[in-house]
Write a protein that holds these residues in place. Structure first.
Motif, short mmCIF file in Angstrom:
data_model
loop_
_atom_site.label_atom_id
_atom_site.label_comp_id
_atom_site.label_asym_id
_atom_site.label_seq_id
_atom_site.Cartn_x
_atom_site.Cartn_y
_atom_site.Cartn_z
N ILE A 1 0.84 -1.21 0.00
CA ILE A 1 0.00 0.00 0.00
C ILE A 1 0.87 1.25 0.00
CG2 ILE A 1 -1.65 1.36 1.36
CD1 ILE A 1 -2.96 -1.01 0.03
N GLY A 2 1.91 1.24 0.81
CA GLY A 2 2.81 2.39 0.88
C GLY A 2 3.44 2.71 -0.45
N ASN A 3 3.95 1.67 -1.12
CA ASN A 3 4.64 1.90 -2.40
C ASN A 3 3.68 2.18 -3.55
OD1 ASN A 3 7.72 1.58 -2.33
ND2 ASN A 3 7.02 -0.04 -0.97
N ILE A 4 2.41 1.89 -3.38
CA ILE A 4 1.40 2.28 -4.37
C ILE A 4 1.10 3.78 -4.26
CG2 ILE A 4 -1.05 2.07 -4.98
CD1 ILE A 4 -0.78 -0.95 -4.33
N ILE A 5 1.06 4.28 -3.04
CA ILE A 5 0.72 5.69 -2.79
C ILE A 5 1.91 6.62 -3.04
CG2 ILE A 5 0.04 7.35 -0.99
CD1 ILE A 5 -1.56 5.04 0.31
N LEU A 6 3.11 6.19 -2.63
CA LEU A 6 4.29 7.07 -2.63
C LEU A 6 4.65 7.69 -3.98
CD1 LEU A 6 6.61 5.17 -0.13
CD2 LEU A 6 5.41 7.33 0.25
N PRO A 7 4.54 6.99 -5.11
CA PRO A 7 4.91 7.62 -6.40
C PRO A 7 4.09 8.87 -6.72
CG PRO A 7 4.75 5.25 -6.66
CD PRO A 7 4.22 5.56 -5.30
N PHE A 8 2.83 8.90 -6.26
CA PHE A 8 1.97 10.05 -6.53
C PHE A 8 2.33 11.24 -5.64
CE2 PHE A 8 -0.49 6.32 -7.83
CZ PHE A 8 -0.84 6.69 -9.13
N ILE A 9 3.13 10.99 -4.60
CA ILE A 9 3.62 12.06 -3.72
C ILE A 9 4.99 12.53 -4.18
CG2 ILE A 9 4.12 12.68 -1.30
CD1 ILE A 9 2.31 10.37 -0.45
N GLY A 10 5.66 11.70 -5.00
CA GLY A 10 7.00 12.05 -5.48
C GLY A 10 8.11 11.40 -4.70
N ALA A 11 7.82 10.23 -4.09
CA ALA A 11 8.83 9.51 -3.32
C ALA A 11 9.26 8.26 -4.07
CB ALA A 11 8.27 9.13 -1.95
N ILE A 12 10.51 7.87 -3.91
CA ILE A 12 11.04 6.68 -4.57
C ILE A 12 10.68 5.43 -3.76
CG2 ILE A 12 12.90 7.89 -5.75
CD1 ILE A 12 14.82 7.06 -3.57
N PRO A 13 10.79 4.24 -4.37
CA PRO A 13 10.43 2.99 -3.68
C PRO A 13 11.04 2.86 -2.29
CG PRO A 13 10.86 2.53 -5.98
CD PRO A 13 11.21 3.98 -5.77
N THR A 14 10.26 2.31 -1.40
CA THR A 14 10.57 2.35 0.03
C THR A 14 10.50 0.96 0.67
OG1 THR A 14 9.76 4.61 0.23
CG2 THR A 14 9.75 3.29 2.22
N ALA A 15 11.40 0.72 1.61
CA ALA A 15 11.40 -0.53 2.39
C ALA A 15 11.89 -0.22 3.80
CB ALA A 15 12.30 -1.57 1.73
N ALA A 16 11.88 -1.23 4.65
CA ALA A 16 12.38 -1.04 6.01
C ALA A 16 13.87 -0.71 5.97
CB ALA A 16 12.15 -2.30 6.84
N SER A 17 14.26 0.28 6.76
CA SER A 17 15.67 0.67 6.86
C SER A 17 16.26 0.00 8.10
CB SER A 17 15.79 2.19 6.98
OG SER A 17 17.10 2.55 7.36
N ILE A 18 17.21 -0.92 7.88
CA ILE A 18 17.80 -1.64 9.00
C ILE A 18 18.52 -0.70 9.95
CG2 ILE A 18 19.54 -3.38 9.64
CD1 ILE A 18 18.90 -4.79 6.98
N SER A 19 19.29 0.25 9.40
CA SER A 19 20.06 1.17 10.24
C SER A 19 19.14 2.05 11.07
CB SER A 19 21.00 2.03 9.39
OG SER A 19 20.29 2.70 8.37
N CYS A 20 18.10 2.62 10.45
CA CYS A 20 17.19 3.51 11.17
C CYS A 20 16.36 2.74 12.21
CB CYS A 20 16.24 4.22 10.19
SG CYS A 20 17.07 5.42 9.14
N THR A 21 15.91 1.54 11.83
CA THR A 21 15.14 0.71 12.76
C THR A 21 15.96 0.36 13.98
OG1 THR A 21 13.80 -0.22 10.97
CG2 THR A 21 13.88 -1.47 13.02
#
Length: 414
Positions: free
Chosen positions: A288-308
């Motif tokens: 759902i996130g990656n379906i919405i994000l392109p219309f906002i102008g964001a590149i493909p997204t996944a969990a960030s190990i370092s940030c998590t």
């Protein structure tokens, strides 16, 4: 597919208190220090601009965290997809990146609906390591232009590396020196200090300050839009069958990499938080996130190990921490964009080159060079990624793995 979010939220917030909120607040601010340089670097490398990388952490963090069944995942742009995204931008333009993100999101959502989440853990480790190795070299090769401050670097990753070394005398010495200093600092930065103040943010602040004081003749990020909406996003008119057709293969590759990254991060981190990751729910949120994000102008997204991991290590309690880090990134974009615009590109290149080097495990590489026959799937995956593309690397890697597995099994039975 019954996802009862009411029960998930009730269970997560049943003992929530002011003390918990303070811990979420502090961990959220700490995560920003890691996410900010990553978002900037990844956005620029993808070819869609720094803001697209930041938006993946901002909006990806909010949307996917809200739909996840666990409290800790921090989502944003990821290094493993950058080689594909950069090549798409160079060949077809930024719209291709956004459409690929949309198609990837649909593929991930279908995987969730079809209950494929549990099968991702059966991906052979040789293939995962081979992908990491190939993608890391792609990542490094794509940064040489910014590191050296030169033009004319193009072609395959091998051609880029050869061109860079053969034309090193033409490098912008200030840019090259600053980039090398960035890499050295990142490798020598004390681990204890890194837990309190991330190395990547330290080098950005250091060289941003130097650039502001001395107004150096080097490439910088450039203007950052002071707006919630990105000026570049997926145009509905670009969603055509002919465009979808040539983006199907990279979309499957992106989807596979995003799933692999998110599930592996989730399973490892869930043990630390004493939570249980539902792979299919996580894929639902990711899709759902990656379906919405392109219309906002964001590149493909996944969990960030370092940030998590930074969030967990800094006593993150609930997904409120992710919301706080997203709001903080938005605040920085709106009120500190002028400073961000002056960050030298060579510094971001140094950060990504360091990331690429660290993506390779020295122990594994030693084993491969010592006994290459035993690690043929690793070699085939890595080489194919470098000379062709990630999609074919995955296919040939898996094919070679199962062929070798069958040969070894038949030999054992005899």
């Amino acid at each position: 597919m019954d996802f009862n979010y009411v029960d998930i939220y009730k269970n997560e917030f049943k003992d929530y208190s002011l003390n918990f909120f303070i811990k979420d607040l502090l961990s959220g601010f700490t995560v920003v220090a890691v996410a900010l340089p990553l978002g900037l670097s990844y956005g620029i490398t993808s070819g869609t601009g720094a803001i697209s990388g930041l938006y993946s952490f901002l909006f990806g963090g909010i949307i996917i965290a809200a739909l996840s069944n666990v409290s800790f995942q921090v989502n944003g742009s990821t290094a493993v997809t950058l080689g594909i995204l950069a090549s798409l931008t160079s060949m077809y333009g930024p719209q291709a990146v956004f459409l690929t993100g949309l198609i990837s999101g649909i593929i991930i959502l279908l995987c969730s609906i079809l209950n494929f989440g549990k099968y991702i853990n059966y991906t052979p480790n040789e293939i995962v390591l081979g992908l990491n190795s190939g993608i890391s070299i792609l990542l490094i090769a794509n940064q040489l232009k910014k590191l050296l401050g030169v033009t004319g670097i193009h072609g395959s990753s091998i051609e880029k590396i050869i061109f860079a070394f053969s034309n090193i005398r033409e490098a912008n010495l200030i840019s090259f020196g600053m980039g090398l200093c960035t890499i050295v600092i990142l490798f020598l930065y004390p681990k204890k200090l890194n837990n309190m103040f991330p190395a990547s943010l330290s080098v950005i602040i250091l060289f941003l300050t130097i650039n502001i004081i001395f107004d150096l003749d080097i490439e910088i990020i450039g203007e950052i839009p002071k707006s919630i909406l990105n000026a570049i996003s997926l145009n509905a008119n670009y969603i055509k069958f002919k465009n979808i057709l040539y983006l199907i293969a990279p979309s499957f590759s992106i989807a596979f990499l995003l799933i692999l990254k998110s599930i592996s991060c989730g399973l490892a981190s869930a043990k630390q938080k004493n939570e249980i990751l539902d792979s299919n729910r996580e894929l639902f949120a990711l899709g759902i996130g990656n379906i919405i994000l392109p219309f906002i102008g964001a590149i493909p997204t996944a969990a960030s190990i370092s940030c998590t991991q930074v969030g967990i290590m800094n006593n993150q309690k609930t997904r409120i921490s992710v919301l706080i880090h997203s709001i903080a990134i938005l605040f920085i974009i709106l009120f500190f964009g002028d400073y961000i615009s002056k960050i030298p590109l060579t510094v971001l290149a140094g950060i990504l080159i360091t990331t690429g080097i660290k993506m390779n495990k020295v122990k594994i590489l030693k084993e491969v060079f010592t006994n290459p026959k035993k690690h043929l799937p690793f070699i085939i995956t890595t080489v194919t990624v470098l000379i062709k593309d990630v999609s074919l690397g995955i296919v040939l890697g898996l094919f070679s793995y199962y062929i070798l597995y069958k040969i070894r099994r038949d030999s054992f039975e005899r």
